[in-house]
Design an enzyme around this catalytic site. Sequence first.
Site, PDB file in Angstrom:
ATOM      1  N   LYS A  14       0.823  -1.219   0.000  1.00  0.00           N
ATOM      2  CA  LYS A  14       0.000   0.000   0.000  1.00  0.00           C
ATOM      3  C   LYS A  14       0.845   1.251   0.000  1.00  0.00           C
ATOM      4  O   LYS A  14       0.519   2.241  -0.648  1.00  0.00           O
ATOM      5  CB  LYS A  14      -0.937   0.016   1.217  1.00  0.00           C
ATOM      6  CG  LYS A  14      -2.120  -0.875   1.044  1.00  0.00           C
ATOM      7  CD  LYS A  14      -3.169  -0.561   2.069  1.00  0.00           C
ATOM      8  CE  LYS A  14      -4.387  -1.429   1.830  1.00  0.00           C
ATOM      9  NZ  LYS A  14      -5.381  -1.326   2.875  1.00  0.00           N
ATOM     10  N   LYS A  42      -5.010  -9.142  -7.375  1.00  0.00           N
ATOM     11  CA  LYS A  42      -6.203  -9.396  -6.563  1.00  0.00           C
ATOM     12  C   LYS A  42      -7.374  -8.507  -6.982  1.00  0.00           C
ATOM     13  O   LYS A  42      -7.162  -7.341  -7.308  1.00  0.00           O
ATOM     14  CB  LYS A  42      -5.831  -9.103  -5.101  1.00  0.00           C
ATOM     15  CG  LYS A  42      -6.752  -9.679  -4.075  1.00  0.00           C
ATOM     16  CD  LYS A  42      -6.341  -9.263  -2.673  1.00  0.00           C
ATOM     17  CE  LYS A  42      -6.569  -7.788  -2.425  1.00  0.00           C
ATOM     18  NZ  LYS A  42      -6.414  -7.360  -1.042  1.00  0.00           N
ATOM     19  N   LYS A  80     -11.280  -3.203  -4.385  1.00  0.00           N
ATOM     20  CA  LYS A  80     -12.131  -2.012  -4.536  1.00  0.00           C
ATOM     21  C   LYS A  80     -11.324  -0.808  -4.988  1.00  0.00           C
ATOM     22  O   LYS A  80     -11.875   0.166  -5.479  1.00  0.00           O
ATOM     23  CB  LYS A  80     -12.918  -1.719  -3.249  1.00  0.00           C
ATOM     24  CG  LYS A  80     -12.135  -1.833  -1.967  1.00  0.00           C
ATOM     25  CD  LYS A  80     -13.082  -1.912  -0.746  1.00  0.00           C
ATOM     26  CE  LYS A  80     -12.411  -2.586   0.437  1.00  0.00           C
ATOM     27  NZ  LYS A  80     -13.311  -3.084   1.451  1.00  0.00           N
TER      28      LYS A  80
HETATM   29  P1  TYM Z   1     -10.665  -5.746   3.785  1.00  0.00           P
HETATM   30  O1  TYM Z   1     -11.705  -4.772   4.153  1.00  0.00           O
HETATM   31  O2  TYM Z   1      -9.601  -5.361   2.822  1.00  0.00           O
HETATM   32  O3  TYM Z   1     -11.352  -7.048   3.212  1.00  0.00           O
HETATM   33  C1  TYM Z   1     -12.408  -7.671   3.924  1.00  0.00           C
HETATM   34  C2  TYM Z   1     -12.360  -9.175   3.751  1.00  0.00           C
HETATM   35  O4  TYM Z   1     -12.473  -9.515   2.358  1.00  0.00           O
HETATM   36  C3  TYM Z   1     -11.386 -10.348   1.986  1.00  0.00           C
HETATM   37  N1  TYM Z   1     -11.026 -10.042   0.589  1.00  0.00           N
HETATM   38  C4  TYM Z   1     -10.890 -10.981  -0.351  1.00  0.00           C
HETATM   39  N2  TYM Z   1     -11.046 -12.316  -0.320  1.00  0.00           N
HETATM   40  C5  TYM Z   1     -10.837 -12.987  -1.481  1.00  0.00           C
HETATM   41  N3  TYM Z   1     -10.487 -12.383  -2.640  1.00  0.00           N
HETATM   42  C6  TYM Z   1     -10.315 -11.050  -2.723  1.00  0.00           C
HETATM   43  N4  TYM Z   1      -9.993 -10.463  -3.873  1.00  0.00           N
HETATM   44  C7  TYM Z   1     -10.530 -10.278  -1.532  1.00  0.00           C
HETATM   45  N5  TYM Z   1     -10.464  -8.939  -1.247  1.00  0.00           N
HETATM   46  C8  TYM Z   1     -10.773  -8.824   0.065  1.00  0.00           C
HETATM   47  C9  TYM Z   1     -10.266  -9.997   2.941  1.00  0.00           C
HETATM   48  O5  TYM Z   1      -9.313 -11.029   3.036  1.00  0.00           O
HETATM   49  C10 TYM Z   1     -11.025  -9.783   4.226  1.00  0.00           C
HETATM   50  O6  TYM Z   1     -11.292 -11.028   4.864  1.00  0.00           O
HETATM   51  N6  TYM Z   1      -7.683  -5.781   7.787  1.00  0.00           N
HETATM   52  C11 TYM Z   1      -8.931  -6.253   7.250  1.00  0.00           C
HETATM   53  C12 TYM Z   1     -10.139  -5.832   8.053  1.00  0.00           C
HETATM   54  C13 TYM Z   1     -10.068  -6.181   9.494  1.00  0.00           C
HETATM   55  C14 TYM Z   1     -10.279  -7.450  10.079  1.00  0.00           C
HETATM   56  C15 TYM Z   1     -10.161  -7.252  11.473  1.00  0.00           C
HETATM   57  C16 TYM Z   1     -10.538  -8.698   9.540  1.00  0.00           C
HETATM   58  C17 TYM Z   1      -9.838  -5.296  10.510  1.00  0.00           C
HETATM   59  N7  TYM Z   1      -9.909  -5.944  11.689  1.00  0.00           N
HETATM   60  C18 TYM Z   1     -10.291  -8.318  12.366  1.00  0.00           C
HETATM   61  C19 TYM Z   1     -10.657  -9.763  10.433  1.00  0.00           C
HETATM   62  C20 TYM Z   1     -10.543  -9.571  11.797  1.00  0.00           C
HETATM   63  C21 TYM Z   1      -9.095  -5.692   5.849  1.00  0.00           C
HETATM   64  O7  TYM Z   1      -8.544  -4.702   5.497  1.00  0.00           O
HETATM   65  O8  TYM Z   1      -9.992  -6.371   5.092  1.00  0.00           O
END
Ligand code: TYM
Length: 343
Positions: free
Chosen positions: A123, A206, A209
């Site tokens: 990032k 990947k 968004k």
């Molecule tokens: P975030 O918001 O980027 O994504 C949310 C969830 O979606 C999954 N994901 C994907 N899975 C498969 N293929 C993809 N292309 C894809 N893009 C996103 C992510 O793996 C995630 O599970 N740090 C985390 C948010 C978070 C969190 C937590 C998660 C904050 N605190 C505690 C679990 C537990 C994040 O940025 O996810």
Amino acid sequence: MSDEVQTQSAFTPRVFSGIKPSGGLTLGNYLGAIKRFVDMQGSGIETIYCVVDMHAITVWQDPSELRRATREIAAGYIASGLDPEQSILFNQSQVSAHAELGWIFNCVARVGWMNRMTQFKEKAGKNAEKQSLGLYAYPSLMAADILLYHATQVPVGEDQKQHVELTRDIAAKFNHDYKVDFFPETEPVIQGAGTRIMSLRDGTSKMSKSDVSDASRINMTDDADKIAKKIRKAKTDPDALPSEAAGLEGRAEARNLVNIYASLQGKTLEEVLPEVGGMQFGTFKPMLADLAVDKLAPISTEMARLMDQPDEIDAILIKGAEKAREIAQPILERTYDIVGMLR
Ligand code: TYM
């Protein structure tokens, strides 16, 4: 509070996960996370799902857009089948214990650990010095999200594996430093065909968004026409689909579309390959588009209905935050006692 600190906890199985409201939901979020949140609901284990708005502001968010995106993720949860009566649904900033435990973990985690986080490196790119301190410290807030509930299982996509492993390191160091067995060893739950959904334009990056190309992703708010059009235009190769996984070696785009096909049905790659093996993309893509529309259009319709009732969403999040606080507050207070904060 007495000086005697209660250190034992039963570590009852509990599920926690979250999604950042930075922009809308993609098919990657749905297949990698939400669909699996729904599968884990009602399995007899308590399930807690959060909209992690404090994580979102590690990069700039317009305030009114952040409120809208927070409601949109909540609407996505509910429209996909998360039931506020069965799961705790809330937004992170309504439970201040996340930030408080996050601070304690900033003092447990080591700078060297943060320097190894690949997501920060990706990032920040060459501009690490210009990033917010929050973006750098983000994984320790994520550890706090999870450990504040003594969560034992965290369903996430592949890209979050390193952060959940760091959560285990933070828990272990805390337990070791304070000679307690207070925080559990959390397991990442990364299963099925949807754990790494790739861009529809490039099977090696990947689905995200933040990709500049809208054609690279399916948004959970896309209507039936858009979903079908994006799948028809998805990048592929000229060969027919194989009937065995080995035949997908070096065919990232083909693998991705078959993974999407499998995951939408809750099946594995191996389960669907015998069915689709031998098909040309001219036959497979319309079949995949029909399936995607069938599964996703009802969700986007329900999301749109919910987004027209923001008060309904807000009330669910407020109620969820009350329930979350009931679990989080005693764990935070016990943490303060262990650390030696006078109260
Ligand atoms: P975030 O918001 O980027 O994504 C949310 C969830 O979606 C999954 N994901 C994907 N899975 C498969 N293929 C993809 N292309 C894809 N893009 C996103 C992510 O793996 C995630 O599970 N740090 C985390 C948010 C978070 C969190 C937590 C998660 C904050 N605190 C505690 C679990 C537990 C994040 O940025 O996810």
